[in-house]
Design a protein around this motif. Structure first.
Motif, PDB file in Angstrom:
ATOM      1  N   LEU A 262     -24.335  13.038   1.504  1.00  0.00           N
ATOM      2  CA  LEU A 262     -24.421  11.830   2.799  1.00  0.00           C
ATOM      3  C   LEU A 262     -23.689  10.461   1.964  1.00  0.00           C
ATOM      4  N   GLY A 263     -24.062  10.446   0.776  1.00  0.00           N
ATOM      5  CA  GLY A 263     -23.729   9.141  -0.020  1.00  0.00           C
ATOM      6  C   GLY A 263     -22.136   9.347  -0.280  1.00  0.00           C
ATOM      7  N   PHE A 264     -21.614  10.462  -0.477  1.00  0.00           N
ATOM      8  CA  PHE A 264     -20.181  10.596  -0.704  1.00  0.00           C
ATOM      9  C   PHE A 264     -19.420  10.572   0.670  1.00  0.00           C
ATOM     10  N   PHE A 265     -20.068  11.238   1.645  1.00  0.00           N
ATOM     11  CA  PHE A 265     -19.631  11.366   3.173  1.00  0.00           C
ATOM     12  C   PHE A 265     -19.178  10.137   3.651  1.00  0.00           C
ATOM     13  N   LEU A 266     -20.214   9.433   3.566  1.00  0.00           N
ATOM     14  CA  LEU A 266     -20.205   7.856   4.167  1.00  0.00           C
ATOM     15  C   LEU A 266     -19.078   7.090   3.734  1.00  0.00           C
ATOM     16  N   ALA A 267     -18.863   6.996   2.419  1.00  0.00           N
ATOM     17  CA  ALA A 267     -17.604   6.340   1.634  1.00  0.00           C
ATOM     18  C   ALA A 267     -16.470   6.850   2.488  1.00  0.00           C
ATOM     19  N   PHE A 268     -16.359   8.464   2.499  1.00  0.00           N
ATOM     20  CA  PHE A 268     -15.138   8.756   2.650  1.00  0.00           C
ATOM     21  C   PHE A 268     -14.862   8.909   4.368  1.00  0.00           C
ATOM     22  N   ALA A 269     -15.947   8.879   4.897  1.00  0.00           N
ATOM     23  CA  ALA A 269     -15.676   8.532   6.508  1.00  0.00           C
ATOM     24  C   ALA A 269     -15.271   7.224   6.844  1.00  0.00           C
ATOM     25  N   ILE A 270     -15.856   6.300   6.089  1.00  0.00           N
ATOM     26  CA  ILE A 270     -15.348   5.133   6.291  1.00  0.00           C
ATOM     27  C   ILE A 270     -14.014   4.745   6.232  1.00  0.00           C
ATOM     28  N   LYS A 271     -13.417   5.326   4.695  1.00  0.00           N
ATOM     29  CA  LYS A 271     -12.109   5.039   4.388  1.00  0.00           C
ATOM     30  C   LYS A 271     -11.097   6.076   5.401  1.00  0.00           C
ATOM     31  N   ALA A 272     -11.495   7.220   5.818  1.00  0.00           N
ATOM     32  CA  ALA A 272     -10.640   8.146   6.560  1.00  0.00           C
ATOM     33  C   ALA A 272      -9.947   7.591   7.757  1.00  0.00           C
ATOM     34  N   PRO A 273     -10.396   7.022   8.694  1.00  0.00           N
ATOM     35  CA  PRO A 273     -11.809   6.515   9.178  1.00  0.00           C
ATOM     36  C   PRO A 273     -12.272   7.575  10.343  1.00  0.00           C
ATOM     37  N   LEU A 274     -13.535   8.025  10.302  1.00  0.00           N
ATOM     38  CA  LEU A 274     -14.157   8.883  11.435  1.00  0.00           C
ATOM     39  C   LEU A 274     -14.868   7.760  12.282  1.00  0.00           C
ATOM     40  N   VAL A 275     -14.782   8.109  13.522  1.00  0.00           N
ATOM     41  CA  VAL A 275     -15.506   7.385  14.292  1.00  0.00           C
ATOM     42  C   VAL A 275     -17.061   7.791  14.066  1.00  0.00           C
ATOM     43  N   PRO A 276     -18.171   6.698  14.060  1.00  0.00           N
ATOM     44  CA  PRO A 276     -17.897   5.399  14.473  1.00  0.00           C
ATOM     45  C   PRO A 276     -17.793   4.484  13.311  1.00  0.00           C
ATOM     46  N   PHE A 277     -17.246   5.101  12.257  1.00  0.00           N
ATOM     47  CA  PHE A 277     -17.088   4.129  11.151  1.00  0.00           C
ATOM     48  C   PHE A 277     -15.865   3.458  10.861  1.00  0.00           C
TER      49      PHE A 277
ATOM     50  N   ALA B 259       0.752  -2.309   6.275  1.00  0.00           N
ATOM     51  CA  ALA B 259       0.250  -1.191   7.351  1.00  0.00           C
ATOM     52  C   ALA B 259       0.551   0.060   6.844  1.00  0.00           C
ATOM     53  N   VAL B 260       1.938   0.170   6.356  1.00  0.00           N
ATOM     54  CA  VAL B 260       2.402   1.431   6.102  1.00  0.00           C
ATOM     55  C   VAL B 260       1.537   2.279   5.020  1.00  0.00           C
ATOM     56  N   LEU B 261       1.254   1.554   4.021  1.00  0.00           N
ATOM     57  CA  LEU B 261       0.635   1.736   3.045  1.00  0.00           C
ATOM     58  C   LEU B 261      -0.879   2.070   3.332  1.00  0.00           C
ATOM     59  N   LEU B 262      -1.590   1.297   3.897  1.00  0.00           N
ATOM     60  CA  LEU B 262      -3.015   1.319   4.547  1.00  0.00           C
ATOM     61  C   LEU B 262      -3.338   2.689   5.345  1.00  0.00           C
ATOM     62  N   VAL B 263      -2.388   2.800   6.296  1.00  0.00           N
ATOM     63  CA  VAL B 263      -2.575   3.848   7.129  1.00  0.00           C
ATOM     64  C   VAL B 263      -1.915   5.159   6.750  1.00  0.00           C
TER      65      VAL B 263
ATOM     66  N   LYS C  87      -5.983   8.320   3.472  1.00  0.00           N
ATOM     67  CA  LYS C  87      -6.101   9.712   3.023  1.00  0.00           C
ATOM     68  C   LYS C  87      -7.034   9.864   1.774  1.00  0.00           C
ATOM     69  N   VAL C  88      -7.441   8.892   1.171  1.00  0.00           N
ATOM     70  CA  VAL C  88      -8.426   8.933   0.007  1.00  0.00           C
ATOM     71  C   VAL C  88      -9.694   9.396   0.760  1.00  0.00           C
ATOM     72  N   GLY C  89      -9.959   9.025   2.107  1.00  0.00           N
ATOM     73  CA  GLY C  89     -11.124   9.586   2.568  1.00  0.00           C
ATOM     74  C   GLY C  89     -11.253  11.125   2.679  1.00  0.00           C
ATOM     75  N   THR C  90     -10.183  11.605   3.503  1.00  0.00           N
ATOM     76  CA  THR C  90      -9.713  13.173   3.763  1.00  0.00           C
ATOM     77  C   THR C  90      -9.743  14.037   2.395  1.00  0.00           C
ATOM     78  N   PHE C  91      -9.122  13.112   1.516  1.00  0.00           N
ATOM     79  CA  PHE C  91      -9.004  13.785   0.045  1.00  0.00           C
ATOM     80  C   PHE C  91     -10.369  13.857  -0.502  1.00  0.00           C
ATOM     81  N   GLY C  92     -11.042  12.951  -0.341  1.00  0.00           N
ATOM     82  CA  GLY C  92     -12.619  12.936  -0.925  1.00  0.00           C
ATOM     83  C   GLY C  92     -13.036  14.145  -0.453  1.00  0.00           C
ATOM     84  N   PHE C  93     -13.249  14.309   0.871  1.00  0.00           N
ATOM     85  CA  PHE C  93     -13.817  15.533   1.734  1.00  0.00           C
ATOM     86  C   PHE C  93     -13.513  16.683   0.709  1.00  0.00           C
ATOM     87  N   LEU C  94     -12.279  16.790   0.550  1.00  0.00           N
ATOM     88  CA  LEU C  94     -11.761  18.151   0.007  1.00  0.00           C
ATOM     89  C   LEU C  94     -12.165  18.348  -1.606  1.00  0.00           C
TER      90      LEU C  94
END
Length: 516
Positions: free
Chosen positions: A220-235, A251-255, A260-267
């Motif tokens: 959950l600690g890792f997931f929360l950080a990555f869900a915010i970065k991803a970003p998943l609802v509701p984060f 905005a190009v680099l941000l989005v 993608k650091v968030g979804t990369f972190g999941f993997l």
């Protein structure tokens, strides 16, 4: 020194050089562009020397940093990291080249500081994707917030400071929670091995054997950080503000990359380190994913601001990526990884084209435009290509990714896949509606037609007179051309990317299966 270290250090050196050229915007831009193009060229040998059938982590290098705590400066890449590093190497020179056309800095802001921050952002983001020490990953994860904070807060729109602070606080607090979980994993390694370590490969073998209850808390600690970065609802709530206020290139680099650091972190971290927790909590994550698909799609359709429109489109797309990751099938997982690449290309082009529209009309409001394709047909064609890729039309790069995600998810999680397909229908609605309102019909809207020359209108002095709006210049076409080629090329021939990422995806799924 490996190619990978050169790729990390070169933008930093370029940033120092560009920062010393403040006051000479043209030279600063040429220097930054030269550095970014060299960086792009260096990707070629990195890609060619990567062996998909070889070791999971390649181009590895390591040196002691804080030996007493088992912390190292360690880098290496797998196929997933390689693809994301290649994306940022492609987008940065395009972003730099767009300065002055799609992107204009606020009055009194020099290009030198802006471009040096872009290069620092590139270096830190590559470092995040390449880090193989968990503590180093955390440090770079937090450090990469700093240049983005200043890029939004100093160079952005009217509400830039609010957007920058919100972006920073969300991601920074998520990172602190991740650090707590990383320390927990370190303690597990210390108990098991007799000494602590933050080495990613070692932690994978140790932590995955921990009790399920322990794994869940650490996950959950890792997931929360990555869900915010991803970003998943509701984060997700920081993203529309940040993307709406950021300069176009930022905005190009941000989005296109940082998210993608968030979804990369999941993997890289959540699935292999906490396989049992990932499996048990998958229904929760899948619920958030499909909620994001529907929520992002509905809100995108109702947006009046073009930049916020892209933010909500991205929230919907990240829902598809998370669905693919946590479906735990080979097809869905490969689809999710390729979606990370293809979303960067499609959304990057969409944001740039919107920047070119705004540069001509002076407004981000959709209702201020209409019939623009009649006076800028090439620009209209570029918006159509970016839009068709965004809605995953067959023959564009995004189609194969979305198809694999839904195909793989339907096998394992049919209910979630069926709900997510509604997002495909909604995507056609919001993308085509955007194109129709901006580009089709008679020329109309305050951005294109005079309204009597009132204060601040900056349009034709005669009421009803058409504003002089030029089509794309050869330079602007050249900036978009690589993205068009990749969108169409990968739409018909995605094999090079599939071959690169598939072994890494197989290794990730194997780690999940071995840990359950």
């Amino acid at each position: 020194m490996t190619w990978l270290l050169v790729l990390i250090l070169l933008p930093l050196a370029g940033a120092l050089a560009v920062a010393g050229l403040r006051g000479n915007d043209r030279l600063a831009m040429l220097t930054a562009l030269a550095v970014s193009l060299v960086e792009l060229l260096l990707i070629v040998p990195l890609w060619l020397t990567y062996d998909p059938a070889g070791d999971r982590i390649q181009q590895a290098s390591s040196m002691d940093w804080i030996p007493a705590f088992g912390i190292h400066i360690s880098f290496g890449i797998d196929g997933i990291a390689l693809v994301m590093i290649a994306v940022i190497a492609l987008l940065v020179p395009i972003v730099i080249g767009a300065l002055g056309s799609a992107d204009k800095l606020p009055e009194g802001r020099g290009a030198g500081g802006f471009l040096s921050l872009i290069l620092v952002q590139q270096s830190l983001t590559i470092g995040v994707f390449a880090a193989t020490d968990v503590f180093l990953f955390y440090v770079l994860f937090e450090l990469m917030l700093i240049p983005m904070y200043f890029l939004i807060g100093y160079y952005g729109g009217p509400r830039r400071q609010y957007a920058a602070v919100k972006f920073f606080l969300y991601s920074f607090l998520g990172g602190l929670i991740m650090l707590a979980s990383a320390i927990g994993a370190y303690s597990l390694a210390s108990d098991e091995l007799g000494q602590g370590t933050f080495d990613w490969a070692t932690l994978v073998t140790v932590v995955r054997d921990a009790p399920a209850s322990t794994q869940i808390w650490l996950f959950l600690g890792f997931f929360l950080a990555f869900a915010i970065k991803a970003p998943l609802v509701p984060f997700h709530t920081w993203l529309p503000d940040a993307a709406g206020q950021a300069p176009i290139g930022v905005a190009v680099l941000l989005v296109g990359v940082l998210d993608k650091v968030g979804t990369f972190g999941f993997l890289r971290y959540c699935l292999p380190m906490f396989p049992e927790a990932s499996t048990q909590l998958a229904p929760l994550v899948l619920g958030l994913a499909v909620a994001g698909v529907i929520y992002g799609s509905v809100l995108a359709a109702g947006q009046q601001d073009m930049k916020r429109f892209v933010a909500y489109v991205s929230i919907a797309h990240f829902g598809f990526i998370a669905l693919g990751i946590f479906a735990f099938t080979m097809q869905a997982e490969v689809g999710a990884v390729t979606y990370m690449l293809n979303h960067s290309l499609a959304t990057g082009m969409l944001i740039l084209v919107i920047g070119l529209v705004v540069a001509r009309g002076g407004s981000t409001r959709i209702s201020d435009y209409g019939g623009m394709a009649k006076i800028t047909p090439v620009l209209g064609a570029m918006l159509l290509i970016a839009g068709l890729s965004t809605l995953s039309l067959p023959g564009t790069n995004s189609f194969i990714s979305e198809f694999l995600v839904l195909l793989g998810a339907f096998d394992a999680r049919p209910v979630y896949a069926i709900v997510a397909t509604v997002g495909m229908v909604l995507a056609a609605v919001y993308v085509l509606w955007l194109y129709q309102r901006i580009m089709t019909g008679p020329v109309r809207g305050d951005a294109l037609v005079g309204a009597g020359g009132g204060p601040g209108t900056a349009i034709a002095p005669e009421a009803g007179a058409k504003k002089a709006v030029r089509d794309l210049s050869p330079k602007e076409i050249a900036l978009l051309a690589p993205l068009v080629v990749l969108i169409i090329g990968l739409g018909f021939y995605p094999k090079p990317v599939l071959d690169t990422v598939t072994p890494s995806v197989e290794a990730t799924l194997s780690a999940v299966q071995e840990g359950n």
